[in-house]
Motif scaffolding. Structure first.
Motif, short mmCIF file in Angstrom:
data_model
loop_
_atom_site.label_atom_id
_atom_site.label_comp_id
_atom_site.label_asym_id
_atom_site.label_seq_id
_atom_site.Cartn_x
_atom_site.Cartn_y
_atom_site.Cartn_z
N LEU A 40 -63.17 61.80 43.39
CA LEU A 40 -61.67 62.18 42.87
C LEU A 40 -61.79 62.60 41.66
N LYS A 42 -64.39 64.08 39.91
CA LYS A 42 -64.73 65.41 39.65
C LYS A 42 -63.74 66.54 40.20
N GLU A 43 -63.10 66.23 41.26
CA GLU A 43 -61.88 67.17 41.74
C GLU A 43 -60.87 67.30 40.75
N HIS A 46 -62.22 69.34 37.88
CA HIS A 46 -62.38 70.85 38.18
C HIS A 46 -60.89 71.23 37.89
N GLU B 66 -70.64 70.89 39.94
CA GLU B 66 -69.22 71.03 39.19
C GLU B 66 -69.02 72.15 38.38
N ARG B 69 -69.05 75.65 40.13
CA ARG B 69 -67.94 75.65 41.03
C ARG B 69 -66.87 75.91 40.00
N LEU B 70 -66.66 75.27 38.76
CA LEU B 70 -65.48 75.92 37.94
C LEU B 70 -65.66 77.43 37.63
N ARG B 84 -56.97 73.66 44.26
CA ARG B 84 -56.20 72.74 44.96
C ARG B 84 -55.62 71.68 44.57
N TRP B 89 -55.45 62.58 48.11
CA TRP B 89 -57.12 62.83 48.06
C TRP B 89 -57.55 62.41 49.54
N ALA B 95 -66.68 68.20 47.73
CA ALA B 95 -66.39 69.21 46.87
C ALA B 95 -67.50 70.17 46.99
#
Lengths: 184, 333
Positions: A40, A42-43, A46, B66, B69-70, B84, B89, B95
């Motif tokens: 969570l 990390k998301e 992001h 991460e 990904r960014l 998203r 969640w 991820a």
């Protein structure tokens, strides 16, 4: 930090990444205090950085240090993403009102500072110590697992970690450095 | 009761569980302990904070994935995808899978720079490390697409020079090089360089491997090696063996080589070291053995589970391969 921020507003990607590299770990830590859920957090981070980049032209040319802004922004994203019982949301949202802006700013500075010191302390460890600390704490493995992974005895693993912590602790001098909002 | 030091507490598994509220037993024990030793509260509090500070950090791999990904998202050329944002969640959505969702554009800067190829002072070099078990897509400034294999290190400039497009690879990758006759594309590896003119091929050049291999699908490549130059035609592969210091051009199985870029491992009379290295990259395991392992393994590994792979090795060799806690133990039968 201020220059970095102004450059980001102008669309400078190198500055954006500089900010990311500096602040990711402290933000991650902060996110975990709100909700102990790595995926969570990390998301949410992001999303935070995507939004930051997409809205760069409309970002405030803040008077205060922009770091502060990011911590609050992250908190909002996390809350937006989880179903936190209403009462808790109230707590989270109201908390800033209780601490003064200045107090929070100091708190964030301190968390940044602590992670910097932690990083420096980690850098001073031997390779083996660092590996064991990483396994034990970042990956939350047990002593037995680490012993297995590294063909060592549990006793050795324990000793290596103990020595590493002792060494790090002097560098971090943590007790003074922690602050209300992060010690939930 | 003897004094506990902060280090002692942090080293105590049960204390860490208490800090993280892992189970009731440890929580109960430490709450009671603190009630009985109020003079230790400060020490315990310092220890607790240090535990949280240590645990609430992203691992290096998490940070790298991460970050990639960014960058993947914000550098996405031309295409803006809304992040998203979900009200609920669902942890089931890993991820990492996002990273591979057919995203074509992909560019990454790294703070740890590999700069020995810098030929112009203004150009930033980007270094990308691919963790074991992962594949990564990278789109270069000229539109060239690279799919990097697990455990690779790849460096490339943010923008290319007008004269030559140079990159550096320690690892493996599938390359689809943007056609441009005037500006050659050159991949430097530890053993050799590959010069390309609009083409696609697999390159396997891990610094630690004995073998370096260039397998060409389309177009033409020129391999510069030890002062000699060799052209490859489609369907041909150049294979260099570091041990014997010999290289040769051979034909290869195109369908199989295509699968290599989807994670297929191919072994041809491979020794223990090679087998262990490749399996490590794909499955991220460690190895332990007390005996010299002499095997010659031929065959392929595709999407099998690690357990199946180890079973297969056990059946086909004189050794037993067993998995314990992410370590493969090899014992003689």
């Amino acid at each position: 930090m201020k220059d970095t921020w102004l450059n980001i507003i102008k669309g400078d990607r190198a500055s954006f990444l500089k900010l990311y590299d500096t602040i990711y770990t402290p933000l991650f830590h902060y996110g975990m205090t709100i909700r102990r859920d790595r995926e969570l957090v990390k998301e949410s981070l992001h999303i935070l950085f995507c939004e930051l980049w997409e809205r760069r032209e409309r970002l405030p040319q803040t008077k205060v240090d922009p770091k502060f802004y990011l911590f609050t922004w992250l908190k909002r994203i996390i809350i937006r993403q989880v179903e936190i019982p209403h009462s808790q949301i109230e707590d989270l949202l109201h908390e800033p009102a209780e601490d003064s802006i200045e107090e929070q700013r100091i708190a964030i500075e301190q968390v940044m500072d602590m992670h910097e010191r932690l990083q420096r302390a980690l850098d001073k460890l031997t390779k083996k110590q660092r590996r064991y600390i990483q396994w034990r704490f970042f990956e939350e493995r047990s002593y037995e697992e680490i012993a297995e992974l590294d063909n060592a005895s549990v006793r050795t693993v324990y000793n290596v970690i103990y020595e590493a912590l002792k060494r790090m602790r002097g560098d971090i001098a943590i007790l003074q450095a922690i602050i209300l909002i992060f010690s939930k | 009761m003897l004094d506990r030091t902060v280090e002692k507490l942090i080293s105590d598994h049960s204390f860490v569980n208490y800090c993280l509220s892992k189970n009731e037993e440890d929580s109960a024990y430490w709450n009671q302990w603190l009630a009985q030793h109020p003079e230790q509260i400060d020490v315990a509090e310092e220890a607790r904070r240090m535990v949280l500070l240590l645990v609430d950090r992203p691992t290096e791999e998490e940070f790298q994935m991460e970050r990639a990904r960014l960058l993947n998202h914000i550098m996405g050329r031309g295409k803006t995808v809304k992040p998203r944002v979900r009200r609920l969640w669902k942890p089931a959505v890993a991820a990492a899978t996002l990273l591979f969702m057919g995203v074509i554009s992909y560019q990454v800067w790294m703070h740890r720079q590999d700069s020995h190829l810098v030929t112009s002072s203004n150009i930033e070099w980007v270094a990308q490390h691919v963790p074991d078990k992962k594949m990564m897509h990278v789109a270069l400034a000229d539109g060239t697409l690279v799919k990097l294999f697990p455990g690779s290190n790849f460096s490339y400039p943010e923008t290319f020079l007008d004269s030559v497009r140079e990159v550096r690879l320690d690892g493996g990758g599938f390359f689809e090089v943007q056609h441009d006759e005037d500006i050659p594309f050159v991949i430097h590896t530890a053993e050799l360089s590959v010069r390309v003119l609009g083409t696609s091929f697999n390159l396997q050049a891990y610094d630690t491997d004995n073998q370096t291999k260039v397998a060409l699908f389309h177009g033409k490549v020129l391999i510069a090696h030890n002062g000699q130059e060799k052209y490859l035609s489609p369907g041909q592969a150049y294979v260099w063996d570091k041990n014997t210091q010999s290289g040769q051009i051979e034909s290869f199985d195109v369908a199989q080589e295509r699968q290599v870029s989807d994670g297929l491992l191919v072994f041809d009379h491979a020794g223990y070291d090679e087998v262990a290295r490749q399996i490590t990259r794909k499955y991220g395991v460690k190895w332990k053995t007390d005996v010299p392992v002499k095997i010659q393994f031929s065959g392929t590994i595709d999407q099998e589970s690690l357990q199946d792979v180890l079973n297969h090795l056990t059946y086909t060799t004189d050794y037993r391969f067993t998995l314990q806690q992410n370590t493969v133990h090899v014992q003689q039968n």
